[in-house]
Design an enzyme around this catalytic site. Structure first.
Site, PDB file in Angstrom:
ATOM      1  CG  ASP A 304      -2.179   0.923   0.922  1.00 20.98           C
ATOM      2  OD1 ASP A 304      -2.143   1.695  -0.057  1.00 20.98           O
ATOM      3  OD2 ASP A 304      -3.150   0.879   1.706  1.00 20.98           O
TER       4      ASP A 304
HETATM    5  C1  BGC Z   1      -5.073   3.414   0.334  1.00 24.12           C
HETATM    6  C2  BGC Z   1      -5.295   2.441  -0.807  1.00 24.12           C
HETATM    7  C3  BGC Z   1      -5.174   3.144  -2.123  1.00 24.12           C
HETATM    8  C4  BGC Z   1      -3.809   3.822  -2.198  1.00 24.12           C
HETATM    9  C5  BGC Z   1      -3.552   4.540  -3.500  1.00 24.12           C
HETATM   10  C6  BGC Z   1      -3.815   4.232   0.146  1.00 24.12           C
HETATM   11  O1  BGC Z   1      -3.758   5.278   1.065  1.00 24.12           O
HETATM   12  O2  BGC Z   1      -5.007   2.680   1.541  1.00 24.12           O
HETATM   13  O3  BGC Z   1      -6.548   1.821  -0.672  1.00 24.12           O
HETATM   14  O4  BGC Z   1      -5.343   2.223  -3.173  1.00 24.12           O
HETATM   15  O5  BGC Z   1      -3.718   4.766  -1.148  1.00 24.12           O
HETATM   16  O6  BGC Z   1      -4.337   5.664  -3.628  1.00 24.12           O
END
Ligand code: BGC
Length: 762
Positions: A304
């Site tokens: 993530d």
């Molecule tokens: C979130 C994800 C997301 C990623 C990219 C993160 O902060 O937890 O769900 O896909 O950002 O935007």
């Protein structure tokens, strides 16, 4: 994955890029490979890559293109960095970017990669398309309330059609984290509190996004996230640790991920949280032993957003270099946004800390998926400016959003059949911060959709009623702060009206990432508004806007009718009006239990009994309940009324016993005694009375949505086998034990419906 064949390249788009691509090594390899299997082609390519180029294939970055709302989720980086990012693509330092801005940006970057980089390896373009691209559908949690997985497949497919038309190859969705604590803000994105629904909707969404052909420019790669157990964050505080037994992990939280992978998802995202002291992003057991070893996952895993780097603050890695090493060796193939992989992997391999073969393996996984997406055949297959516009917000897509919106609405309460409202002859006042205006319609975490293109409640109602001129609209209050004079205006409006529609609840920013709440109530200024309006004495319909199940109190809980409408997206006002005025008889059910008080959280229907359950009836001392509050929901999972009058009767079962390898059929008669047609979601729950690991008081085993005309009855049958009764034993293995099982065929997880029991024989 070894079965994948590289097909002949489709027509290339972008003339300069075509010439370069035709003479590129990657192109030559495709040609050379002909009908050969993927690994040969990929392996040859890997053989030509430097360590830096390999690390580049494992580095994903947020798009630096500063062109619009697409950067809402993550901090904007500004236009000035874009040329630097294009240069990184040229240098082979990037595998792709996410949350960029459509085909214009994608074409510039892809052209740099396939025309000007040494190996001409195509980029992959990713994005967060949680509940729609331009046409926004109901948020995940709401859509699950339809109890119609195929609806989720259809909305996911429609989202893919728009997004893949705008240059997006890879969707960071579905989010399939089971969420049982309503304080957590991200339950809104997922599948609710139940395991069976979580599994079915995870699989449906993957099928919708990916379709049958990953190369199609109408589909995109799905990403199962957040792996794993992100929804179990301690005290509902986002990012908090998770500490839980392996049995619970396997039986509840891991199930929807597994269903998503089984449905064919070829990417996964690691979660921010730790599990039992080890961050998911460095969890070898999770990312390798379980995911690849036990489950046979063949795709790739991305971290993530900076979750590798964050292991330093979590106290698990000393510095960025160690974080990169731990994440990579655990099985996280690609790093998102921290830049750690391209910064450290080449040196980690040179120093021997990371085996070269492991690096090649991760690069192979990523390139193979790029090939499966058709990017080596035609890097521009999803990049087409005309298509981007031509596919955006088509009438049929909006019609699907309206259908999904109607099906997601849950009628919690309808005293004296106040709903549906007549279209003429009643003066309606819509009061509250969500009565009107292009705000809080599409919901949180929307990258490309737009409130300004969505239908608000007032507009939807105006279009639906016969006398739009008689409608009174009053804001009455802000969402979290009072509006000067607002309550007086609201009271005056209520006095003039025959019926009040109170449009209150949470704004979009109150749920989603990092939006945990301690009190899951209607914010105080709106509660005061509700009390004042209720005191006028007119019938009140509460239309709730919310990103989680709420604890309803006072005049809100006491209103004659309550509709749970979540965030319904582009067609919000039309969908609500369809239900308010009876063009559609509500059929949605709660995907998350509404507790009696915030302090009950985490509250979920499939809880354990304890040794001191309170017997039905009054609260008894020294039994399991909070002071003054029963250990039950105000509105449980599965609850939802219709405009019919539904009765459950005549439970039957094919036998008092179920042989270990046999089947048992249970059935009930469902009757609509009302004067309006209705769709009833008939639910089958089971409970294992005694087991070597205590079992939940009820678990959903199956459900069926049946349409019933006025006066119509239908016998609804379910078949159970021992597989429906299995659980994870203390050894972490799936087991089934003989004994007595209770079953209910019921309209919700906490209603009696009709019931029986049977013995599973040894
Ligand atoms: C979130 C994800 C997301 C990623 C990219 C993160 O902060 O937890 O769900 O896909 O950002 O935007």
């Amino acid at each position: 994955m070894s079965d994948v064949r590289i097909s002949r390249r489709a027509a290339l788009v972008g003339s300069g890029a075509i010439a370069a691509w035709l003479s590129s090594p990657a192109r030559a390899l495709v040609q050379l490979a002909g009908e050969a299997r993927t690994p040969a082609f990929i392996n040859e390519l890997i053989g030509r890559m430097t360590l830096e180029e390999k690390a580049g294939q494992l580095q994903l970055m947020a798009s630096a293109w500063g062109g619009g709302a697409a950067l809402a989720l993550n901090p904007p980086q500004g236009n000035s960095d874009f040329s630097k990012q294009v240069e990184e693509a040229r240098q082979g330092q990037l595998t792709g970017v996410f949350n960029g801005n459509g085909a214009t940006m994608a074409r510039i970057m892809q052209t740099a990669a396939v025309r000007e980089s040494r190996l001409k390896i195509p980029l992959i373009f990713a994005a967060d398309i949680f509940h729609g691209h331009r046409t926004i559908f109901p948020v995940g949690l709401a859509e699950v309330g339809s109890f119609e997985p195929d609806l989720a497949r259809r909305t996911a497919e429609a989202a893919a059609f728009e997004a893949a038309g705008a240059g997006i190859d890879w969707n960071f969705s579905p989010m399939v984290d089971v969420a049982r604590d309503q304080r957590w803000g991200r339950g809104i994105e997922g599948g609710g509190e139940d395991v069976l629904l979580g599994r079915l909707f995870a699989a449906a969404r993957v099928r919708g996004f990916q379709g049958n052909d990953l190369k199609s420019n109408e589909h995109m790669l799905a990403c199962i996230k957040h792996f794993a157990a992100y929804g179990a964050a301690e005290s509902g505080l986002d990012y908090n640790p998770v500490d839980m037994s392996e049995e619970r992990l396997r039986e509840v939280y891991l199930q929807p991920y597994k269903a998503g992978f089984d449905a064919g998802a070829l990417s996964a995202m690691s979660s921010f949280n730790e599990i039992n002291g080890v961050p998911s992003t460095a969890n070898h057991w999770l990312m390798t032993d379980l995911l690849r070893g036990e489950w046979g996952f063949k795709g790739f895993v991305v971290s993530d957003y900076t979750s590798d780097q964050e292991m330093v603050d979590a106290g698990f890695a000393q510095d960025g270099r160690e974080a990169a090493k731990l994440a990579f060796l655990a099985g996280v193939d690609m790093s998102m946004q921290s830049g750690l992989y391209r910064q450290h992997l080449p040196e980690l391999v040179r120093s021997g800390a990371v085996p070269q073969a492991r690096l090649d393996e991760s690069v192979r996984r990523v390139l193979t998926v790029k090939a499966m997406l058709g990017l080596f055949d035609d890097p521009f297959r999803r990049i087409d400016l005309k298509r981007e516009t031509a596919r955006s917000m088509l009438p049929q897509t909006r019609a699907l959003a309206r259908e999904a919106g109607r099906k997601a609405i849950v009628l919690l309460k309808n005293e004296g059949d106040l709903l549906p409202l007549p279209r003429v002859g009643k003066r309606i006042a819509i009061i509250g911060p969500f009565a009107a205006g292009a705000h809080d319609l599409v919901g949180p975490s929307v990258m490309y959709g737009d409130d300004s293109k969505a239908v608000d409640l007032a507009t939807g109602v105006r279009l639906a009623i016969g006398e739009p001129g008689s409608l009174i609209i009053v804001q009455g209050s802000g969402v979290e702060e009072p509006l000067p004079g607002g309550i007086a205006q609201a009271v005056a409006a209520a006095r003039q009206a025959d019926v009040v529609v109170l449009a209150i609840g949470e704004s979009a920013v109150m749920s989603g990432e990092a939006q945990s709440r301690t009190e899951i109530v209607v914010p105080e200024p709106q509660q005061r508004l509700a009390e004042a309006v209720a005191a006028v004495g007119k019938p009140v319909v509460v239309v709730l806007k919310h990103g989680r199940a709420l604890a309803l109190e006072g005049a809100v809980a006491d209103a004659q009718a309550i509709l749970a409408t979540w965030f319904l997206g582009t067609e919000t006002g039309n969908a609500i009006a369809d239900v308010l005025f009876g063009a559609y008889s509500p059929s949605g059910r709660l995907s998350a239990s509404f507790p009696r008080a915030s302090g009950q959280e985490p509250y979920y229907y499939a809880h354990k009994s304890t040794g001191r359950p309170n017997p039905p009836g009054d609260l008894q001392p020294y039994k399991a309940h909070f002071r003054g509050i029963p250990n039950s929901a105000l509105y449980p999972f599965g609850h939802g009324l219709t405009y019919g009058k539904i009765a459950y009767s005549d439970f039957t079962q094919s036998s008092p016993r179920l042989a270990m390898n046999g089947t048992i059929e249970v059935a009930a008669t469902i009757t609509n005694n009302g004067t309006r047609a209705a769709e009833e979601v008939v639910q089958l729950y089971a409970h294992d009375r005694t087991a070597s690991v205590t079992r939940p008081v009820r678990e959903l085993k199956a459900f069926r949505k049946v349409a019933l005309a006025p006066g119509q009855s239908q016998v609804v049958r379910f078949t159970l086998t021992r597989n429906d009764l299995s659980f994870y034993g203390r050894d972490g293995k799936l087991t089934v034990e003989p004994g007595t099982f209770d079953v209910w065929i019921a309209p919700s997880a906490e209603s009696d419906g009709v019931r029986g029991s049977f013995d599973l024989m040894a």
